[in-house]
Write a protein that holds these residues in place. Structure first.
Motif, PDB file in Angstrom:
ATOM      1  N   ARG A  29     -74.839   9.962  66.351  1.00 18.55           N
ATOM      2  CA  ARG A  29     -73.445   9.800  66.808  1.00 18.55           C
ATOM      3  C   ARG A  29     -72.513  10.796  66.109  1.00 18.55           C
ATOM      4  NH1 ARG A  29     -72.217   3.699  68.480  1.00 18.55           N
ATOM      5  NH2 ARG A  29     -74.232   3.247  69.418  1.00 18.55           N
ATOM      6  N   GLN A  30     -72.779  11.091  64.845  1.00 21.95           N
ATOM      7  CA  GLN A  30     -71.964  12.077  64.138  1.00 21.95           C
ATOM      8  C   GLN A  30     -72.136  13.460  64.760  1.00 21.95           C
ATOM      9  OE1 GLN A  30     -73.293  11.419  60.099  1.00 21.95           O
ATOM     10  NE2 GLN A  30     -71.531  10.151  59.623  1.00 21.95           N
TER      11      GLN A  30
ATOM     12  N   CYS B 277     -70.149  13.513  67.873  1.00 24.69           N
ATOM     13  CA  CYS B 277     -68.724  13.611  67.547  1.00 24.69           C
ATOM     14  C   CYS B 277     -68.352  15.069  67.248  1.00 24.69           C
ATOM     15  CB  CYS B 277     -68.419  12.705  66.355  1.00 24.69           C
ATOM     16  SG  CYS B 277     -66.671  12.461  66.063  1.00 24.69           S
TER      17      CYS B 277
END
Length: 146
Positions: free
Chosen positions: A84-85, A88
């Motif tokens: 998810r990072q 992002c």
């Protein structure tokens, strides 16, 4: 379990020896009863300890399984967070690119607007010039006809 068997055999052997040596003797009878009581107590205690060991072994195995499961869950969550990072960071980069593209399009639109305004002024100037020339032609034709 081996220790229990050994103790039980030892006590049984002592019991048999005492029975053979002095079954008529009261002292031996008392010792025999005492040994039998102790044997029963020892067996009960050994069984209780064995039960506790089994119970504790079962609990340790359960805790080990739960720990493995929780470790796997933590590992999965860690990988998900890292993914998810990354997303992002990609989205931020895409957002910056979109901002730059918007600025570029806005500049192009301003250039087109300027060109349209310049073209419109030029056209209006040509129309005015053509209208003046038309007026001059009509004036010359009117003067020639007069």
């Amino acid at each position: 379990h081996e220790t229990f068997r050994y103790l039980e055999e030892k006590i049984s052997t002592l019991t048999l020896e005492l029975t053979k040596k002095g079954s008529d003797d009261e002292l031996y009878s008392q010792k025999l009863r005492s040994i039998e009581l102790e044997r029963d107590d020892i067996l009960r205690l050994c069984q209780a300890v064995s039960g506790q060991v089994e119970e504790q072994t079962s609990l340790i195995e359960q805790l080990t399984r739960e720990t493995c499961c929780e470790f796997n869950t933590a590992s999965t969550l860690s990988k998900d967070l890292a993914r998810r990072q990354e997303y992002c960071e990609e989205w931020r980069a895409q957002a910056q690119q979109v901002q730059q593209d918007i600025l570029s399009v806005e500049q192009q639109l301003m250039g087109l607007r300027h060109n349209l305004e310049t073209g419109e002024r030029s056209r209006l100037g040509s129309v005015e010039e053509q209208s003046r020339m038309q007026s001059d032609v009509w004036a010359a034709a009117a003067a020639a006809a007069a």
